[in-house]
Design a protein around this motif. Structure first.
Motif, short mmCIF file in Angstrom:
data_model
loop_
_atom_site.label_atom_id
_atom_site.label_comp_id
_atom_site.label_asym_id
_atom_site.label_seq_id
_atom_site.Cartn_x
_atom_site.Cartn_y
_atom_site.Cartn_z
N LYS A 7 26.08 45.54 -11.76
CA LYS A 7 26.64 46.69 -12.49
C LYS A 7 27.28 47.71 -11.56
O LYS A 7 28.34 48.22 -11.84
CB LYS A 7 25.51 47.39 -13.28
N ARG A 8 26.60 48.03 -10.46
CA ARG A 8 27.11 49.08 -9.59
C ARG A 8 27.96 48.57 -8.44
O ARG A 8 28.19 49.27 -7.45
CB ARG A 8 25.94 49.85 -8.98
N GLY A 9 28.36 47.31 -8.53
CA GLY A 9 29.13 46.73 -7.42
C GLY A 9 28.23 45.86 -6.58
O GLY A 9 27.02 46.09 -6.49
N GLY A 10 28.82 44.84 -5.98
CA GLY A 10 28.04 43.87 -5.22
C GLY A 10 27.84 42.62 -6.05
O GLY A 10 28.25 42.56 -7.22
N PHE A 11 27.24 41.62 -5.42
CA PHE A 11 27.08 40.32 -6.07
C PHE A 11 25.67 39.80 -5.86
O PHE A 11 25.01 40.14 -4.88
CB PHE A 11 28.07 39.31 -5.46
N LEU A 12 25.28 38.97 -6.80
CA LEU A 12 23.98 38.35 -6.71
C LEU A 12 24.18 36.86 -6.89
O LEU A 12 24.83 36.42 -7.84
CB LEU A 12 23.12 38.89 -7.84
N ILE A 13 23.63 36.07 -5.97
CA ILE A 13 23.70 34.62 -6.13
C ILE A 13 22.36 34.14 -6.66
O ILE A 13 21.31 34.44 -6.10
CB ILE A 13 24.04 33.92 -4.80
N ASP A 14 22.41 33.44 -7.78
CA ASP A 14 21.20 32.89 -8.37
C ASP A 14 21.29 31.38 -8.18
O ASP A 14 22.17 30.74 -8.76
CB ASP A 14 21.12 33.26 -9.85
N SER A 15 20.42 30.85 -7.36
CA SER A 15 20.51 29.43 -7.04
C SER A 15 19.14 28.78 -7.15
O SER A 15 18.18 29.28 -6.59
CB SER A 15 21.03 29.26 -5.62
N PRO A 16 19.05 27.68 -7.90
CA PRO A 16 17.76 27.02 -8.00
C PRO A 16 17.28 26.53 -6.64
O PRO A 16 16.09 26.51 -6.36
CB PRO A 16 18.02 25.85 -8.94
N GLY A 17 18.21 26.17 -5.77
CA GLY A 17 17.84 25.68 -4.44
C GLY A 17 17.13 26.73 -3.61
O GLY A 17 16.39 26.42 -2.68
N VAL A 18 17.36 27.99 -3.96
CA VAL A 18 16.76 29.07 -3.19
C VAL A 18 15.23 29.04 -3.28
O VAL A 18 14.54 29.54 -2.42
CB VAL A 18 17.35 30.42 -3.64
N ARG A 19 14.73 28.41 -4.34
CA ARG A 19 13.27 28.27 -4.44
C ARG A 19 12.70 27.56 -3.23
O ARG A 19 11.56 27.74 -2.88
CB ARG A 19 12.90 27.48 -5.70
N GLU A 20 13.55 26.75 -2.60
CA GLU A 20 13.07 26.01 -1.44
C GLU A 20 13.34 26.76 -0.15
O GLU A 20 13.14 26.22 0.93
CB GLU A 20 13.73 24.64 -1.39
N PHE A 21 13.79 28.01 -0.28
CA PHE A 21 14.06 28.81 0.91
C PHE A 21 12.77 28.96 1.70
O PHE A 21 11.77 29.43 1.18
CB PHE A 21 14.60 30.18 0.50
N GLY A 22 12.78 28.54 2.92
CA GLY A 22 11.54 28.59 3.69
C GLY A 22 11.78 28.24 5.14
O GLY A 22 12.86 28.47 5.67
N LEU A 23 10.76 27.67 5.75
CA LEU A 23 10.78 27.50 7.20
C LEU A 23 11.28 26.12 7.65
O LEU A 23 10.80 25.61 8.64
CB LEU A 23 9.37 27.77 7.75
N HIS A 24 12.25 25.57 6.91
CA HIS A 24 12.79 24.29 7.31
C HIS A 24 13.47 24.42 8.66
O HIS A 24 14.26 25.32 8.86
CB HIS A 24 13.84 23.80 6.30
N GLY A 25 13.13 23.53 9.55
CA GLY A 25 13.79 23.54 10.85
C GLY A 25 13.25 24.58 11.82
O GLY A 25 13.75 24.71 12.93
N VAL A 26 12.23 25.33 11.41
CA VAL A 26 11.62 26.30 12.34
C VAL A 26 10.45 25.60 13.02
O VAL A 26 9.65 24.93 12.37
CB VAL A 26 11.12 27.55 11.58
N ILE A 27 10.36 25.72 14.34
CA ILE A 27 9.24 25.10 15.04
C ILE A 27 8.21 26.15 15.47
O ILE A 27 8.52 27.34 15.57
CB ILE A 27 9.70 24.26 16.25
N ARG A 28 6.99 25.66 15.69
CA ARG A 28 5.84 26.52 15.98
C ARG A 28 6.13 27.54 17.09
O ARG A 28 5.82 28.71 16.97
CB ARG A 28 4.67 25.63 16.39
N GLU A 29 6.74 27.06 18.16
CA GLU A 29 6.95 27.92 19.34
C GLU A 29 7.87 29.10 19.04
O GLU A 29 7.87 30.09 19.76
CB GLU A 29 7.53 27.08 20.49
N GLU A 30 8.67 28.98 17.97
CA GLU A 30 9.61 30.07 17.64
C GLU A 30 8.97 31.19 16.85
O GLU A 30 9.55 32.28 16.75
CB GLU A 30 10.73 29.54 16.71
N ILE A 31 7.84 30.91 16.19
CA ILE A 31 7.31 31.83 15.18
C ILE A 31 7.12 33.27 15.70
O ILE A 31 7.67 34.21 15.10
CB ILE A 31 6.01 31.28 14.54
#
Ligand SMILES: Nc1nc2c(ncn2[C@@H]2O[C@H](COP(=O)(O)OP(=O)(O)O)[C@@H](O)[C@H]2O)c(=O)[nH]1
Ligand SMILES: [Mg+2]
Ligand SMILES: [Zn+2]
Length: 336
Positions: free
Chosen positions: A252-276
């Motif tokens: 409403k006030r400007g800007g955009f929102l992306i609604d994606s079912p895939g976003v439910r899987e947003f997480g630590l894919h590809g992150v390794i322990r040493e990086e945490i």
């Protein structure tokens, strides 16, 4: 003018020969082989994805259903800034994709990463006041840090708050790390204006557990007309997959929102322990100050992170969170 990921330069003869035809699964879109019928180049933004076709909103706010040239180096996704050329009033072809400011990816079939959305500038991490899970919150913050996208913390359902003091204790470490924190209620429509203000002129996505109120908040901020458009597409069959595909809505006030079912899987894919620890804002500046170069920050002597907890500079819960999250992701060194 941002750089474009443009297709390789084609001669006029090649252009004329190149066909953008109906492809399997392409929703009834047929484009002429004669490219002289193409209109002038127009700037726009990908607002939805239907199989091989893409819906573009031009900067003049018109919707154009576009085919994608196979010669493009990058498959356009929701949020992409693109250049299109029309064929008729509401059909066209995407001829270039602008350089992306950010991308969100998730693992797909055959161990490939799928791009879910482009140019996201804010990851809105939504929690519910009465069921706030700080461990999960920390996971989202680490994933956002890895993606290089600024998070915004939203605590919804403040109307259901039973123990305000405990909630405030849990939340206390976050604002000093630079995370903006908003308390809202979609039900009472409280704090929604602050949320809209925080997202103004940005492109955002919402993440968080099911049931925390993401859809309710989105419904408060996206004009009905925009949501209705999505339903219409679902109904005509043009967008048969509209409910399972990413969509970009205008706020409403400007800007955009992306609604994606895939976003439910947003997480630590590809992150390794040493990086945490390096992806946690309260820990990162202290790394390299432990006695042992390969300190795991568990029980090692002279651990800088432990010392910081004892000095009250890092919340004990955050160090605990770090250990649990580190344990849950794979390590480069299996003995680590
Ligand atoms: N009490 C209260 N309930 C809410 C609030 N926001 C959403 N809900 C309810 O919580 C449930 C889940 O909401 P929904 O928006 O579907 O959550 P989502 O799964 O994150 O999209 C629904 O029954 C909503 O009516 C709120 O601010 N307060
Ligand atoms: Mg929902
Ligand atoms: Zn240490």
């Amino acid at each position: 003018m941002p750089r474009k990921i443009r297709e390789k330069q084609l001669s006029l003869r090649q252009m004329a020969r190149m066909r953008v035809t109906r492809r399997p699964g392409a929703a009834g879109l047929e484009l002429p082989a004669d490219e002289s019928a193409l209109g002038p180049e127009e700037e726009g933004r990908v607002v939805a994805h239907f199989g091989l076709n893409v819906e573009v909103e031009t900067d003049s706010r018109e919707r154009v259903r576009c085919a994608v040239r196979e010669s493009l180096l990058e498959e356009p996704v929701c949020g992409d800034r693109v250049v299109c050329q029309r064929i008729g009033a509401d059909q066209g072809v995407i001829v270039a994709v602008h350089e992306r400011l950010s991308v969100l990816r998730r693992p797909g079939p055959h161990q490939r990463l799928l791009t879910m959305a482009a140019n996201v500038e804010r990851i809105v991490v939504v929690s519910a006041a009465s069921t706030l899970n700080p461990g999960l919150l920390d996971r989202y913050l680490i994933a956002a840090q890895k993606a290089g996208i600024e998070p915004l913390l939203v605590i919804n359902k403040i109307d259901q708050l039973s123990d305000a003091a405990t909630l405030e204790t849990v939340l206390a470490p976050y604002p000093p790390m630079g995370y903006p924190l908003l308390r809202v209620s979609a039900l009472l429509e409280e704090g929604i204006e602050n949320l809209e203000e925080a997202l103004r002129d940005k492109t955002a996505i919402f993440v968080g557990e099911s049931g925390v109120g993401k859809s309710s908040l989105i419904n408060r901020m996206v004009p009905e007309e925009s949501l209705r458009t999505a339903e219409v597409h679902a109904a005509t069959g043009l967008g048969r997959h509209a409910t399972t595909t990413a969509r970009l809505y205008r706020l409403k006030r400007g800007g955009f929102l992306i609604d994606s079912p895939g976003v439910r899987e947003f997480g630590l894919h590809g992150v390794i322990r040493e990086e945490i620890p390096g992806l946690m804002r309260d820990m990162a500046p202290r790394l390299g100050q432990c006695r042992f170069k390969d300190c795991r920050h568990l029980r090692e002597p002279d651990c800088a992170l432990h010392a910081a907890v004892e000095a009250g500079e890092i919340a004990a819960a955050r160090l605990e969170s770090m250990r649990r999250i580190a344990e849950s992701v794979p390590s480069r060194n299996p003995y680590y």
